[in-house]
Design a protein around this motif. Structure first.
Motif, short mmCIF file in Angstrom:
data_model
loop_
_atom_site.label_atom_id
_atom_site.label_comp_id
_atom_site.label_asym_id
_atom_site.label_seq_id
_atom_site.Cartn_x
_atom_site.Cartn_y
_atom_site.Cartn_z
N HIS A 23 33.43 3.15 19.38
CA HIS A 23 33.71 4.14 20.53
C HIS A 23 33.85 3.14 21.83
CE1 HIS A 23 31.75 6.73 17.66
NE2 HIS A 23 32.64 7.79 18.17
N ASP A 24 34.97 3.57 22.66
CA ASP A 24 35.11 2.64 23.80
C ASP A 24 33.92 3.07 24.95
OD1 ASP A 24 35.81 5.28 24.87
OD2 ASP A 24 37.79 4.77 25.04
N PHE A 25 33.92 2.36 26.13
CA PHE A 25 32.81 2.48 26.97
C PHE A 25 33.18 3.36 28.11
CE2 PHE A 25 31.70 -1.63 25.07
CZ PHE A 25 30.48 -1.30 24.77
N THR A 26 34.36 4.32 28.00
CA THR A 26 34.53 5.32 28.98
C THR A 26 33.51 6.56 28.69
OG1 THR A 26 36.15 6.36 27.43
CG2 THR A 26 37.08 4.89 28.84
N GLU A 29 33.94 8.39 25.72
CA GLU A 29 33.50 7.73 24.30
C GLU A 29 34.47 8.09 23.29
OE1 GLU A 29 29.33 8.01 23.05
OE2 GLU A 29 28.81 7.50 24.92
N ASN A 30 35.64 7.53 23.46
CA ASN A 30 36.70 7.98 22.66
C ASN A 30 36.68 6.80 21.23
OD1 ASN A 30 38.36 9.71 24.37
ND2 ASN A 30 39.16 7.66 25.29
N SER A 31 36.91 7.60 19.93
CA SER A 31 36.53 6.85 19.00
C SER A 31 37.99 5.99 18.46
CB SER A 31 36.23 7.75 17.80
OG SER A 31 37.26 8.74 17.63
N ILE A 32 37.61 4.87 17.85
CA ILE A 32 38.57 3.92 17.59
C ILE A 32 38.39 3.56 16.01
CG2 ILE A 32 39.77 1.79 17.93
CD1 ILE A 32 38.67 1.80 20.79
N THR A 66 42.70 -2.80 14.62
CA THR A 66 42.78 -1.42 14.67
C THR A 66 43.41 -0.95 13.42
OG1 THR A 66 44.70 -0.93 15.81
CG2 THR A 66 42.51 -1.02 17.29
#
Length: 82
Positions: A23-26, A29-32, A66
């Motif tokens: 997950h990103d740090f926004t 917390e969007n998953s990647i 990715t």
């Protein structure tokens, strides 16, 4: 004296070793989706000057990318050198 050689694999021969979702740090917390791929081998060759003994060690070359990037590379297949 040590000599380093690399053998890179074509994308269709890459081996997927592991898959993870990070997950990103926004604040959302969007998953990647990421994958760990084996893209080749590093060969370290050495001749012992004292004993005149040849030694070769193979080390895997592994990268995290990715899943989307992997699919893009696979669709535009060839040899990728990092």
């Amino acid at each position: 004296m040590k000599v380093f050689r690399t053998k890179y694999l074509e994308v269709h021969n890459w081996e997927i070793l592991e898959k993870k979702t990070i997950h990103d740090f926004t604040e959302n917390e969007n998953s990647i989706n990421v994958i760990k791929v084996l893209i080749g081998t590093l060969i370290t060759e050495e001749i012992d000057a004292f004993n005149q003994k040849y030694n070769a060690v193979e080390t895997p070359i592994v990268r995290w990318i990715t899943e989307k990037e992997y699919q893009t590379l696979k669709n535009n297949e060839g040899i990728i050198i990092w």
